[in-house]
Design an enzyme around this catalytic site. Structure first.
Site, PDB file in Angstrom:
ATOM      1  N   GLY A  14       0.914  -1.424  -0.073  1.00 41.49           N
ATOM      2  CA  GLY A  14      -0.001   0.021  -0.006  1.00 41.49           C
ATOM      3  C   GLY A  14       0.993   1.321   0.138  1.00 41.49           C
ATOM      4  N   GLN A  15      -0.053   2.350  -0.066  1.00 38.28           N
ATOM      5  CA  GLN A  15       0.726   3.805   0.031  1.00 38.28           C
ATOM      6  C   GLN A  15       1.761   3.572   1.421  1.00 38.28           C
ATOM      7  OE1 GLN A  15      -0.555   8.066  -0.324  1.00 38.28           O
ATOM      8  NE2 GLN A  15      -0.906   7.374   2.009  1.00 38.28           N
ATOM      9  N   LEU A  67      -4.634 -10.939   6.152  1.00 37.33           N
ATOM     10  CA  LEU A  67      -4.907 -10.776   7.782  1.00 37.33           C
ATOM     11  C   LEU A  67      -6.294 -11.714   8.100  1.00 37.33           C
ATOM     12  CD1 LEU A  67      -4.437  -6.931   7.563  1.00 37.33           C
ATOM     13  CD2 LEU A  67      -3.355  -8.355   9.333  1.00 37.33           C
ATOM     14  N   ALA A  90      -4.997  -3.433   5.519  1.00 36.39           N
ATOM     15  CA  ALA A  90      -6.626  -2.825   5.625  1.00 36.39           C
ATOM     16  C   ALA A  90      -7.290  -2.905   4.122  1.00 36.39           C
ATOM     17  CB  ALA A  90      -6.794  -1.622   6.504  1.00 36.39           C
ATOM     18  N   SER A  92      -9.036  -0.240   3.181  1.00 34.01           N
ATOM     19  CA  SER A  92      -9.197   1.166   3.867  1.00 34.01           C
ATOM     20  C   SER A  92      -9.968   1.956   3.177  1.00 34.01           C
ATOM     21  CB  SER A  92      -7.558   1.465   3.628  1.00 34.01           C
ATOM     22  OG  SER A  92      -7.119   1.924   2.114  1.00 34.01           O
ATOM     23  N   SER A 137      -7.036   5.691  12.815  1.00 33.42           N
ATOM     24  CA  SER A 137      -7.469   6.455  11.728  1.00 33.42           C
ATOM     25  C   SER A 137      -8.277   7.538  12.435  1.00 33.42           C
ATOM     26  CB  SER A 137      -8.332   5.817  10.863  1.00 33.42           C
ATOM     27  OG  SER A 137      -8.929   6.574  10.018  1.00 33.42           O
ATOM     28  N   GLU A 139     -10.632   8.736  10.941  1.00 34.93           N
ATOM     29  CA  GLU A 139     -12.092   8.380  10.679  1.00 34.93           C
ATOM     30  C   GLU A 139     -12.729   8.025  12.238  1.00 34.93           C
ATOM     31  OE1 GLU A 139     -14.635   7.729   7.940  1.00 34.93           O
ATOM     32  OE2 GLU A 139     -13.299   9.531   7.440  1.00 34.93           O
ATOM     33  N   TYR A 161     -15.952   0.605   8.402  1.00 35.23           N
ATOM     34  CA  TYR A 161     -14.398   0.867   8.258  1.00 35.23           C
ATOM     35  C   TYR A 161     -13.883   1.437   9.759  1.00 35.23           C
ATOM     36  CZ  TYR A 161      -9.677   2.911   7.657  1.00 35.23           C
ATOM     37  OH  TYR A 161      -8.412   3.607   7.771  1.00 35.23           O
TER      38      TYR A 161
HETATM   39  P1  NAP Z   1      -3.574   1.249   1.218  1.00 36.21           P
HETATM   40  O1  NAP Z   1      -2.834   2.066   0.189  1.00 36.21           O
HETATM   41  O2  NAP Z   1      -5.021   1.169   0.971  1.00 36.21           O
HETATM   42  O3  NAP Z   1      -2.849  -0.115   1.685  1.00 36.21           O
HETATM   43  C1  NAP Z   1      -3.643  -1.051   2.104  1.00 36.21           C
HETATM   44  C2  NAP Z   1      -2.573  -2.176   2.136  1.00 36.21           C
HETATM   45  O4  NAP Z   1      -3.225  -3.297   3.060  1.00 36.21           O
HETATM   46  C3  NAP Z   1      -2.290  -2.879   0.866  1.00 36.21           C
HETATM   47  O5  NAP Z   1      -0.956  -3.252   0.751  1.00 36.21           O
HETATM   48  C4  NAP Z   1      -3.298  -3.924   0.733  1.00 36.21           C
HETATM   49  O6  NAP Z   1      -2.833  -5.078  -0.094  1.00 36.21           O
HETATM   50  C5  NAP Z   1      -3.261  -4.788   2.283  1.00 36.21           C
HETATM   51  N1  NAP Z   1      -4.462  -5.522   2.478  1.00 36.21           N
HETATM   52  C6  NAP Z   1      -5.805  -5.213   2.220  1.00 36.21           C
HETATM   53  N2  NAP Z   1      -6.431  -6.300   2.779  1.00 36.21           N
HETATM   54  C7  NAP Z   1      -5.652  -7.128   3.273  1.00 36.21           C
HETATM   55  C8  NAP Z   1      -6.036  -8.494   3.879  1.00 36.21           C
HETATM   56  N3  NAP Z   1      -7.056  -8.976   3.783  1.00 36.21           N
HETATM   57  N4  NAP Z   1      -4.791  -8.921   4.289  1.00 36.21           N
HETATM   58  C9  NAP Z   1      -3.570  -8.433   4.167  1.00 36.21           C
HETATM   59  N5  NAP Z   1      -3.355  -7.130   3.590  1.00 36.21           N
HETATM   60  C10 NAP Z   1      -4.328  -6.611   3.167  1.00 36.21           C
HETATM   61  O7  NAP Z   1      -3.689   1.983   2.676  1.00 36.21           O
HETATM   62  P2  NAP Z   1      -2.744   3.216   3.192  1.00 36.21           P
HETATM   63  O8  NAP Z   1      -3.138   4.323   2.754  1.00 36.21           O
HETATM   64  O9  NAP Z   1      -1.398   2.639   2.858  1.00 36.21           O
HETATM   65  O10 NAP Z   1      -3.090   3.171   4.754  1.00 36.21           O
HETATM   66  C11 NAP Z   1      -2.317   2.224   5.445  1.00 36.21           C
HETATM   67  C12 NAP Z   1      -2.973   1.805   6.739  1.00 36.21           C
HETATM   68  O11 NAP Z   1      -3.436   3.144   7.515  1.00 36.21           O
HETATM   69  C13 NAP Z   1      -4.245   1.101   6.637  1.00 36.21           C
HETATM   70  O12 NAP Z   1      -4.664   0.188   7.748  1.00 36.21           O
HETATM   71  C14 NAP Z   1      -5.317   2.428   6.390  1.00 36.21           C
HETATM   72  O13 NAP Z   1      -6.778   2.016   6.969  1.00 36.21           O
HETATM   73  C15 NAP Z   1      -4.878   3.301   7.667  1.00 36.21           C
HETATM   74  N6  NAP Z   1      -4.687   4.563   7.592  1.00 36.21           N
HETATM   75  C16 NAP Z   1      -4.660   5.423   6.315  1.00 36.21           C
HETATM   76  C17 NAP Z   1      -4.692   6.785   6.342  1.00 36.21           C
HETATM   77  C18 NAP Z   1      -4.541   7.533   5.090  1.00 36.21           C
HETATM   78  O14 NAP Z   1      -4.946   8.776   4.989  1.00 36.21           O
HETATM   79  N7  NAP Z   1      -3.596   6.986   4.226  1.00 36.21           N
HETATM   80  C19 NAP Z   1      -5.184   7.326   7.502  1.00 36.21           C
HETATM   81  C20 NAP Z   1      -5.264   6.766   8.667  1.00 36.21           C
HETATM   82  C21 NAP Z   1      -5.111   5.428   8.790  1.00 36.21           C
HETATM   83  P3  NAP Z   1      -3.258  -5.179  -1.671  1.00 36.21           P
HETATM   84  O15 NAP Z   1      -2.221  -4.089  -2.258  1.00 36.21           O
HETATM   85  O16 NAP Z   1      -3.064  -6.578  -2.243  1.00 36.21           O
HETATM   86  O17 NAP Z   1      -4.526  -4.411  -2.015  1.00 36.21           O
HETATM   87  N1  GDD Z   2     -13.045   8.747  -2.240  1.00 37.66           N
HETATM   88  C1  GDD Z   2     -14.188   9.663  -2.803  1.00 37.66           C
HETATM   89  N2  GDD Z   2     -14.058   9.830  -4.022  1.00 37.66           N
HETATM   90  N3  GDD Z   2     -14.065  10.674  -2.006  1.00 37.66           N
HETATM   91  C2  GDD Z   2     -15.012  11.508  -2.454  1.00 37.66           C
HETATM   92  C3  GDD Z   2     -15.423  11.960  -3.656  1.00 37.66           C
HETATM   93  C4  GDD Z   2     -15.241  10.834  -4.707  1.00 37.66           C
HETATM   94  O1  GDD Z   2     -15.313  10.852  -5.582  1.00 37.66           O
HETATM   95  N4  GDD Z   2     -16.266  12.800  -3.866  1.00 37.66           N
HETATM   96  C5  GDD Z   2     -16.193  13.359  -2.641  1.00 37.66           C
HETATM   97  N5  GDD Z   2     -15.557  12.776  -1.902  1.00 37.66           N
HETATM   98  C6  GDD Z   2     -15.190  12.984  -0.330  1.00 37.66           C
HETATM   99  C7  GDD Z   2     -15.650  12.066   0.613  1.00 37.66           C
HETATM  100  O2  GDD Z   2     -16.907  11.817   0.809  1.00 37.66           O
HETATM  101  C8  GDD Z   2     -14.940  12.191   1.764  1.00 37.66           C
HETATM  102  O3  GDD Z   2     -15.704  13.249   2.600  1.00 37.66           O
HETATM  103  C9  GDD Z   2     -13.626  12.896   1.395  1.00 37.66           C
HETATM  104  O4  GDD Z   2     -13.803  13.275   0.053  1.00 37.66           O
HETATM  105  C10 GDD Z   2     -12.446  12.065   1.512  1.00 37.66           C
HETATM  106  O5  GDD Z   2     -12.705  10.904   1.047  1.00 37.66           O
HETATM  107  P1  GDD Z   2     -11.479   9.657   0.875  1.00 37.66           P
HETATM  108  O6  GDD Z   2     -10.412  10.394   0.016  1.00 37.66           O
HETATM  109  O7  GDD Z   2     -12.206   8.591   0.300  1.00 37.66           O
HETATM  110  O8  GDD Z   2     -10.969   9.636   2.138  1.00 37.66           O
HETATM  111  P2  GDD Z   2     -11.389   9.528   3.545  1.00 37.66           P
HETATM  112  O9  GDD Z   2     -11.306  10.679   4.568  1.00 37.66           O
HETATM  113  O10 GDD Z   2     -13.078   8.903   3.363  1.00 37.66           O
HETATM  114  O11 GDD Z   2     -10.601   8.184   4.226  1.00 37.66           O
HETATM  115  C11 GDD Z   2      -9.057   8.219   4.075  1.00 37.66           C
HETATM  116  O12 GDD Z   2      -8.668   9.017   5.122  1.00 37.66           O
HETATM  117  C12 GDD Z   2      -8.960   8.110   6.398  1.00 37.66           C
HETATM  118  C13 GDD Z   2      -8.204   8.928   7.700  1.00 37.66           C
HETATM  119  O13 GDD Z   2      -9.088  10.042   7.909  1.00 37.66           O
HETATM  120  C14 GDD Z   2      -8.624   6.651   3.655  1.00 37.66           C
HETATM  121  O14 GDD Z   2      -7.394   6.555   3.558  1.00 37.66           O
HETATM  122  C15 GDD Z   2      -8.944   6.007   5.277  1.00 37.66           C
HETATM  123  O15 GDD Z   2      -8.332   4.721   5.068  1.00 37.66           O
HETATM  124  C16 GDD Z   2      -8.218   6.733   6.474  1.00 37.66           C
HETATM  125  O16 GDD Z   2      -8.698   6.076   7.467  1.00 37.66           O
END
Ligand code: NAP
Ligand code: GDD
Length: 356
Positions: A14-15, A67, A90, A92, A137, A139, A161
């Protein structure tokens, strides 16, 4: 803590997993990652740091697992013997979690529990400490109760989630208190990068901007534009994860910039960076609305700043522009400010060596 620097990462593809791997390799770690078996390779984000494991220089190793599969998680733990585990895996995507709630909860909530159980047994049997990071998160704060949100702000999760993340958060604390595990929760606010998945709103926008400039996309369909997010740069945030595991005591930390912006403000900067007006391109599609929305996220990172010495290095405007630039470069288009590729993972495949 032992002198061995061996880390295990779930979600390495993942990212965050990719940035964390780079960071840990730079710190001299041997890094092990759990990847899911897929019919086509999904390792683009880590291909550039992967070396054939037969080479004596190899420091990054991949293991098939999931997982949702506790037996395999235990086996990998026994084999790798990590001193640090980062649980980043996750499903995610918040919107998708409403479509697939059972799977989301299984991977996010039960996944964390499965690892904690495995660590508990391993540590009890071997006496070796394994430090654990749980990717929590913002969230979890969900419905606005307090602004800005900090470690003590009550949770009010508004999606399958985030309910699952709250469960994982409290189990992490429960295992810390019950079994003396060095287990930390990061409560990370949104963090983005050129490696962000294409269906999250920021990357969806920056990718569309580049394709509109290229002439291959006419419209960008989005949902709710009124929500506000505290957006930081993913590379900064993975460093905070590592910092938490280097402290004397385990604890929980909010990681955020302390600033919040509307989606519309993201659109403003992204489109005006290439001299376009987003109002001419963005259209509404109710498909992207969520059954329940999180309206306002803004974090208070004071504790992370004071105790970890962590702070964000990239401003909101810089983040938007660097993401637009990266997507332009992906399409071999010039960037408005002449900047070059900052990211070496995209458009690159090295799968001849990636896994057996
Ligand atoms: P991401 O890009 O969606 O990466 C998710 C990773 O989890 C990928 O490597 C995915 O594998 C793996 N995965 C999904 N389902 C799985 C399973 N059943 N078993 C094992 N691995 C699995 O997420 P990210 O943005 O890097 O975020 C990393 C973590 O931080 C996540 O837990 C997310 O919920 C949390 N988080 C993210 C943010 C954010 O803004 N980015 C903020 C707060 C918390 P595949 O590549 O095979 O799909
Ligand atoms: N994805 C998406 N796509 N979101 C949209 C869109 C669309 O076309 N249009 C509007 N949005 C709005 C969503 O409704 C939300 O309010 C906001 O954009 C951000 O959506 P996402 O980029 O999907 O992120 P997120 O905030 O719901 O969740 C991300 O951040 C969390 C931390 O606060 C994810 O990375 C979660 O995994 C992470 O926990």
């Amino acid at each position: 803590m032992s002198g061995r620097k061996v880390a295990l990462i779930t979600g390495i593809t993942g990212q965050d997993g990719s940035y964390l791997s780079e960071f840990l390799l730079d710190q001299g770690y041997e890094v092990h990652g759990i990847i899911r078996r897929t019919s086509t390779f999904n390792t683009d984000r880590i291909d550039h740091i992967y070396i054939d494991p037969h080479s004596p220089d190899a420091k990054l190793f991949l293991h098939y697992g999931d997982l949702t599969d506790g037996t395999t998680l235990r086996r990998i733990l026994e084999e790798v013997k990590p001193v640090e585990i980062y649980n980043l895996g996750a499903q995610s995507h918040v919107r998708v979690s409403f479509d697939s709630p059972e799977y989301t909860v299984d991977s996010v909530a039960m996944g964390a529990l499965r690892i904690l159980e495995a660590v508990r047994d391993y540590q009890q049997r071997t006496g070796i400490e394994v430090r654990f990071y749980q990717a929590g998160s913002s969230e979890m704060f969900g419905k606005v109760i307090e602004v800005p949100q900090k470690e003590t702000t009550p949770f009010y999760p508004r999606s399958p989630y985030s309910c699952a993340k709250v469960y994982a958060h409290w189990q992490t604390i429960n295992y810390r208190e019950s079994y003396d595990l060095f287990a930390c929760n990061g409560i990370l606010f949104n963090h983005e990068s050129p490696r962000r998945g294409e269906t999250f709103v920021t990357r969806k926008i920056t990718r569309a901007v580049a394709r509109i400039v290229e002439g291959t996309q006419k419209k960008l369909y989005l949902g709710n534009l009124d929500s506000k997010r505290d957006w930081g740069y993913a590379k900064d945030y993975v460093k905070a994860m590592w910092m938490m595991l280097q402290q004397e005591q385990p604890d929980d930390y909010v990681v955020a910039t302390g600033e919040t912006y509307e989606i519309k403000e993201f659109l403003d900067i992204a489109f005006s960076h290439v001299n376009l007006d987003w109002h001419d391109y963005v259209a509404f599609d109710p498909r992207y609305l969520r059954p329940a929305e999180v309206d306002l996220l803004i974090g208070d990172p004071t504790k992370a700043k004071q105790k970890l010495g962590w702070s964000p290095s990239v401003t909101f405007e810089e983040l938007v522009k660097l993401m637009v630039n990266a997507d332009l470069i992906n399409l071999n288009l010039p960037t408005p400010d002449g900047s070059q590729r900052e990211d070496n993972t995209l458009n690159r495949r090295n799968f001849a060596t990636i896994v057996d």
